[in-house]
Write an enzyme that holds these catalytic residues in place. Sequence first.
Site: not given
Ligand SMILES: C[S@@+](CC[C@H](N)C(=O)[O-])C[C@H]1O[C@@H](n2cnc3c(N)ncnc32)[C@H](O)[C@@H]1O
Length: 240
Positions: A55, A57, A75, A91, A116, A156
């Site tokens: 959370g 961002w 997420d 997803d 991200d 990203k």
């Molecule tokens: C680097 S983290 C994000 C950190 C976040 N921006 C923060 O500041 O707290 C990447 C996130 O992408 C999510 N993610 C990966 N594949 C996903 C998908 N298909 N749908 C939704 N979220 C996904 C992961 O569960 C993970 O929590």
Amino acid sequence: MADRWADSHRKDAWRKMAKNSGYRARSAFKLIQIQKKFNLIREGDYVLDVGSHPGGWSQVSVEFAGDGGHVVGVDLEPCEPVEGCVFIVGDITDLDTQKRTIEAFSDSMINAIVSDISPNLTGNWSRDQIISLQLVASVFDFSLPLLCPGGNFVTKIFQGEGIEKLIQLVKPRFSTVKRFSPEASRNSSSEVYLVCKNHVPWKNSGISILSELNKIYTSEDDEDEDTEKSAIGFRLHKAK
Ligand SMILES: C[S@@+](CC[C@H](N)C(=O)[O-])C[C@H]1O[C@@H](n2cnc3c(N)ncnc32)[C@H](O)[C@@H]1O
């Protein structure tokens, strides 16, 4: 060895700063630094945060969008509540999650998309890089039709095969597309952020970025001497 020590020391410093400032993740500083340079989120904006857990961002997006704004985070993992933000667990490539995301904006258009997103990393570099790029392409396909004219997008990406193709596909849809490496992520990996400003939706809107990107990959059945095996069973076309 010294590089690795310096890298982990730097990450610890950002983590400590995040903790002291009330942010849930050091990644919050990456979005702050992107915002300072590119001003992607404005007061009153409707913001979609893709891959929002835990959370960080979303917290930053709420701060920049202010009271008149609206932030929706999506997420696979549930996030602890953030005031001013609606979280959706699911997803982002799944139709039901996409439907719930659109509903969370009450069918209004989005002003800024901040992503991200990062798949579960397996440690197999080429596999992770391709999956990540395909995920980013899916996010573009789903969310670009929801982005208002003039809207902004940051995502990203991991440097590697396919990046140039992705940029080439995205470029016609924005006035500017730039790569940016915020100080908070420098040296940490090959991650970089693709910053896309001023959406021009009337250009190339019918073309699927994922389908176009996938043309640089081919199945094992299509094997010929111009292909090179990738880690996940499909093959990368060698650039001619
Ligand atoms: C680097 S983290 C994000 C950190 C976040 N921006 C923060 O500041 O707290 C990447 C996130 O992408 C999510 N993610 C990966 N594949 C996903 C998908 N298909 N749908 C939704 N979220 C996904 C992961 O569960 C993970 O929590």
